[in-house]
Design an enzyme around this catalytic site. Structure first.
Site, PDB file in Angstrom:
ATOM      1  N   ASP A  36       8.553  -0.830   2.817  1.00 36.00           N
ATOM      2  CA  ASP A  36       8.036  -0.678   1.461  1.00 36.00           C
ATOM      3  C   ASP A  36       7.841  -2.032   0.775  1.00 36.00           C
ATOM      4  O   ASP A  36       8.469  -3.033   1.135  1.00 36.00           O
ATOM      5  CB  ASP A  36       9.002   0.138   0.603  1.00 36.00           C
ATOM      6  CG  ASP A  36       8.958   1.627   0.923  1.00 36.00           C
ATOM      7  OD1 ASP A  36       8.333   2.002   1.933  1.00 36.00           O
ATOM      8  OD2 ASP A  36       9.559   2.410   0.167  1.00 36.00           O
ATOM      9  N   ASP A  37       6.988  -2.026  -0.245  1.00 36.31           N
ATOM     10  CA  ASP A  37       6.875  -3.077  -1.270  1.00 36.31           C
ATOM     11  C   ASP A  37       6.119  -4.331  -0.836  1.00 36.31           C
ATOM     12  O   ASP A  37       6.048  -5.304  -1.586  1.00 36.31           O
ATOM     13  CB  ASP A  37       8.248  -3.489  -1.813  1.00 36.31           C
ATOM     14  CG  ASP A  37       8.971  -2.346  -2.492  1.00 36.31           C
ATOM     15  OD1 ASP A  37       8.361  -1.269  -2.664  1.00 36.31           O
ATOM     16  OD2 ASP A  37      10.152  -2.520  -2.842  1.00 36.31           O
ATOM     17  N   HIS A  53      12.512  -2.490   3.706  1.00 32.02           N
ATOM     18  CA  HIS A  53      11.684  -3.181   2.721  1.00 32.02           C
ATOM     19  C   HIS A  53      11.301  -4.559   3.262  1.00 32.02           C
ATOM     20  O   HIS A  53      12.008  -5.124   4.104  1.00 32.02           O
ATOM     21  CB  HIS A  53      12.432  -3.331   1.388  1.00 32.02           C
ATOM     22  CG  HIS A  53      12.677  -2.029   0.692  1.00 32.02           C
ATOM     23  ND1 HIS A  53      13.683  -1.166   1.080  1.00 32.02           N
ATOM     24  CD2 HIS A  53      12.047  -1.444  -0.354  1.00 32.02           C
ATOM     25  CE1 HIS A  53      13.666  -0.097   0.285  1.00 32.02           C
ATOM     26  NE2 HIS A  53      12.681  -0.247  -0.582  1.00 32.02           N
ATOM     27  N   HIS A  85       4.647   0.560  -9.456  1.00 32.35           N
ATOM     28  CA  HIS A  85       6.024   0.727  -8.958  1.00 32.35           C
ATOM     29  C   HIS A  85       6.994   0.882 -10.130  1.00 32.35           C
ATOM     30  O   HIS A  85       8.113   0.361 -10.111  1.00 32.35           O
ATOM     31  CB  HIS A  85       6.421  -0.452  -8.073  1.00 32.35           C
ATOM     32  CG  HIS A  85       7.494  -0.114  -7.079  1.00 32.35           C
ATOM     33  ND1 HIS A  85       8.818   0.035  -7.419  1.00 32.35           N
ATOM     34  CD2 HIS A  85       7.441   0.113  -5.740  1.00 32.35           C
ATOM     35  CE1 HIS A  85       9.536   0.312  -6.351  1.00 32.35           C
ATOM     36  NE2 HIS A  85       8.716   0.369  -5.302  1.00 32.35           N
ATOM     37  N   HIS A  97       1.666   2.751  -1.839  1.00 33.49           N
ATOM     38  CA  HIS A  97       2.964   2.759  -2.531  1.00 33.49           C
ATOM     39  C   HIS A  97       2.819   2.478  -4.028  1.00 33.49           C
ATOM     40  O   HIS A  97       3.749   1.976  -4.648  1.00 33.49           O
ATOM     41  CB  HIS A  97       3.889   1.736  -1.869  1.00 33.49           C
ATOM     42  CG  HIS A  97       5.346   1.918  -2.170  1.00 33.49           C
ATOM     43  ND1 HIS A  97       5.978   3.145  -2.150  1.00 33.49           N
ATOM     44  CD2 HIS A  97       6.309   1.009  -2.491  1.00 33.49           C
ATOM     45  CE1 HIS A  97       7.253   2.981  -2.450  1.00 33.49           C
ATOM     46  NE2 HIS A  97       7.490   1.692  -2.662  1.00 33.49           N
TER      47      HIS A  97
END
Length: 207
Positions: A10-11, A165, A64, A60
């Site tokens: 993620d991210d 991540h 956020h 994603h």
């Protein structure tokens, strides 16, 4: 029986992206990356590279941000994912329909928010193994490996989707993590839209 394992990150992308991609290339492991829209614009070459090397680009969100995503208009999540989808296409010519809700879909993704994703013909993945690397990547990256192995052992059957991540700490243990997981009967896979399966905390098979 072969056990399918999906490493998901993620991210990204960010400054650690190339390091992680280098490790995955060395280990010959394909993964899935859930990308944040502004980061994609800042690191377009990393997005192109992950696709060229056989990884799957997923969505994603833009902000956020819990408030921006989960409060107000029930189409907020779907709209942010669609915006991210459009940016991905602009940068790469690739269209992705796989999303991941920031912070996980439970408890935030109530039915009206999930329905928005369905309207936009999107899918949504959570995970069934949490390495908690967001907490340990700076102070105790070794815990990432421990949590991953413990989580894998707890999954009785079916596919394993591991949450990671794009961070320096995660990158520092990624090679060792892959070595610990990689044994007879294990197949590392990237997400394949032709072989989609349900992996969300609501067991919503529309997604």
């Amino acid at each position: 029986m072969v056990q399918d394992i999906y490493l998901t990150f993620d991210d990204g992308p960010n400054d650690e992206m190339d390091n992680i991609l280098d490790i995955l290339k060395t280990k010959k492991v394909k993964s899935t990356f859930f990308l944040v829209e502004p980061n994609m614009r800042e690191y377009p070459q990393a997005v192109l590279r992950l696709i060229e090397e056989g990884h799957y680009p997923a969505l994603h969100s833009v902000t956020h941000d819990k408030r921006m995503l989960y409060e107000g208009n029930p189409l907020n999540v779907a709209e942010e994912m669609r915006h991210t989808q459009k940016t991905l296409y602009e940068l790469t010519g690739v269209t992705s329909h796989l999303t991941r809700a920031p912070f996980g879909s439970h408890p935030y993704m109530k039915e009206d928010l999930r329905h928005g994703l369905v309207q936009y013909m999107m899918k949504m993945w959570d995970w069934n193994v949490d390495t908690v690397d967001w907490k340990h990547h700076e102070t105790a990256p070794g815990r990432i490996i421990e949590n991953a192995i413990k989580g894998i052992d707890a999954v009785a059957e079916g596919q394993i989707v591991i949450l990671l991540h794009v961070t320096k700490g995660t990158a520092s243990v990624l090679s060792r993590l892959i070595d610990r997981i990689n044994k007879d009967g294990v197949q590392f896979r990237a997400y394949d839209p032709e072989q989609h399966f349900t992996m969300n905390f609501w067991d919503d098979n529309r997604l």
